[in-house]
Scaffold this active site. Structure first.
Site, PDB file in Angstrom:
ATOM      1  N   ARG A 125      -1.473  -0.934  -2.361  1.00 28.57           N
ATOM      2  CA  ARG A 125      -0.988   0.396  -2.018  1.00 28.57           C
ATOM      3  C   ARG A 125      -0.126   0.281  -0.769  1.00 28.57           C
ATOM      4  NH1 ARG A 125      -6.658   1.148  -3.007  1.00 28.57           N
ATOM      5  NH2 ARG A 125      -7.062   2.438  -4.856  1.00 28.57           N
TER       6      ARG A 125
ATOM      7  N   LYS B 143      -8.990   2.262   0.102  1.00 19.75           N
ATOM      8  CA  LYS B 143      -9.408   3.635   0.348  1.00 19.75           C
ATOM      9  C   LYS B 143     -10.868   3.673   0.801  1.00 19.75           C
ATOM     10  CE  LYS B 143      -6.278   6.192  -2.700  1.00 19.75           C
ATOM     11  NZ  LYS B 143      -6.193   7.142  -3.836  1.00 19.75           N
TER      12      LYS B 143
ATOM     13  N   HIS C 112       4.919   2.251  -4.951  1.00 19.76           N
ATOM     14  CA  HIS C 112       3.884   2.370  -5.987  1.00 19.76           C
ATOM     15  C   HIS C 112       4.341   1.778  -7.318  1.00 19.76           C
ATOM     16  CE1 HIS C 112       0.311   3.903  -7.960  1.00 19.76           C
ATOM     17  NE2 HIS C 112       1.076   4.344  -8.939  1.00 19.76           N
TER      18      HIS C 112
ATOM     19  N   ARG D 261       3.081  -1.659  -7.636  1.00 26.83           N
ATOM     20  CA  ARG D 261       1.639  -1.686  -7.945  1.00 26.83           C
ATOM     21  C   ARG D 261       1.430  -1.395  -9.433  1.00 26.83           C
ATOM     22  NH1 ARG D 261      -3.604  -0.830  -5.819  1.00 26.83           N
ATOM     23  NH2 ARG D 261      -4.748   0.933  -6.700  1.00 26.83           N
TER      24      ARG D 261
ATOM     25  N   HIS E 295      -9.821   0.208  -7.692  1.00 28.77           N
ATOM     26  CA  HIS E 295     -10.151   1.516  -8.256  1.00 28.77           C
ATOM     27  C   HIS E 295     -11.669   1.713  -8.278  1.00 28.77           C
ATOM     28  CE1 HIS E 295      -6.130   1.953 -10.633  1.00 28.77           C
ATOM     29  NE2 HIS E 295      -6.051   2.416  -9.408  1.00 28.77           N
TER      30      HIS E 295
ATOM     31  N   TYR F 254      -2.718   2.845 -16.588  1.00 28.76           N
ATOM     32  CA  TYR F 254      -1.707   1.805 -16.776  1.00 28.76           C
ATOM     33  C   TYR F 254      -1.654   1.274 -18.198  1.00 28.76           C
ATOM     34  CZ  TYR F 254      -1.820   1.996 -11.722  1.00 28.76           C
ATOM     35  OH  TYR F 254      -1.787   2.443 -10.425  1.00 28.76           O
TER      36      TYR F 254
END
Length: 297
Positions: A145, A169, A239, A242, A265, A274
């Site tokens: 990210r 995150k 992005h 990614r 994730h 994706y």
């Protein structure tokens, strides 16, 4: 002020990134300015019709549904914080429903475009050129990210184990293997970094030409400039690399759970986004492998 305490709540309790904290804080500040100007009230006296009034103004200003949903999410988090703090009795956003958003699937870069991007000759003695190539290659080979790349430090590179230590995150740490070519690219960049900025005390891996930590706007500019030089796509951003990383892995047979871990994730549902852009490749795999496919016989 409540806003600064709110930021502290986002950082420490919710463990949001600096970018998310800034975005949420800006959204809340905009809303509080709106209710102060139009209703002459403060956060403790806000009701849902006031929120609806702001939403109507945003729609009139042609703010996208996606951006409005983000702002409403900011408000919901803010009023939850006020409720936890005993400032309000209930969260006025509890009954709010998000606006519908068209799920426009971003088209990843093709393998040929990536090959063209990373094979372009650069001056290996030029710090900026080597840094920019290193940034592009790392975004693609590690699937980072934007905020994750910016926050990388020199210590994030584990040369002995040939891996990257990434803080994602909610400060969740993950390890990403580094390809030999990527490790060599990083080493070349670090040599030039030390040569030109040996007196710098900055710990961030990627720095500007002034020796300061790289920042979001500069990263965005680097990526868009590089990608537009090899692609006709109108929408390019960090992005998309990614997205390309995940798509190319899936197209080449990587298991979805493995890609999920590499991307950081929390749920498989996020990774499955994706698979939409990989559907043609998946159809080919299905056609070749399924015993009921008569055409392959």
């Amino acid at each position: 002020m409540q806003e600064s305490q709110f930021e502290k709540y986002l950082r420490l309790e919710r463990q949001y990134s600096v970018h998310t904290v800034e975005a949420y804080s800006n959204d809340v500040a905009q809303f509080l300015d709106f209710v102060t100007e139009n209703f002459e009230t403060d956060a403790a006296q806000v009701n849902y019709p006031m929120v609806r009034s702001w939403l109507a103004v945003l729609l009139e200003q042609q703010v996208s549904n996606r951006s409005i949903n983000r702002k409403m999410s900011s408000l919901k988090t803010y009023f939850k914080y006020l409720q936890l703090s005993g400032i309000v009795d209930s969260n006025v956003m509890n009954k709010h429903k998000s606006l519908k958003v068209n799920n426009n699937i971003q088209t990843p870069m093709s393998p040929d475009e990536i090959k063209s991007l990373l094979s372009q000759p650069i001056d290996e003695t030029d710090f900026t050129a080597v840094r920019d190539r290193c940034v592009m290659e790392l975004l693609y080979t590690a699937g980072l990210r934007r905020a994750e790349l910016i926050s990388l430090t020199i210590a994030s590179i584990d040369h002995q184990k040939k891996q990257l230590i990434v803080n994602g995150k909610r400060n969740k740490q993950r390890l990403i293997p580094l390809l030999p070519s990527m490790l060599e690219r990083i080493n070349n960049y670090k040599v030039l970094r030390e040569l030109h900025y040996s007196s710098s005390t900055v710990q961030e891996l990627f720095i500007t030409s002034k020796g300061k930590p790289i920042y979001p706007t500069l990263l965005y500019r680097i990526v868009t400039t590089q990608l537009k030089s090899i692609s006709s796509k109108t929408k390019v951003s960090p992005h998309i690399l990614r997205h390309t990383f995940a798509t190319h892995l899936i197209n080449n047979g990587a298991e979805l759970n493995g890609v999920k871990e590499l991307l950081g994730h929390a749920s498989l549902a996020s990774t499955q986004v994706y698979t939409h852009s990989s559907m043609e490749a998946l159809k080919k795999v299905h056609a070749l492998a399924h015993p009921r496919n008569n055409k392959k016989r």
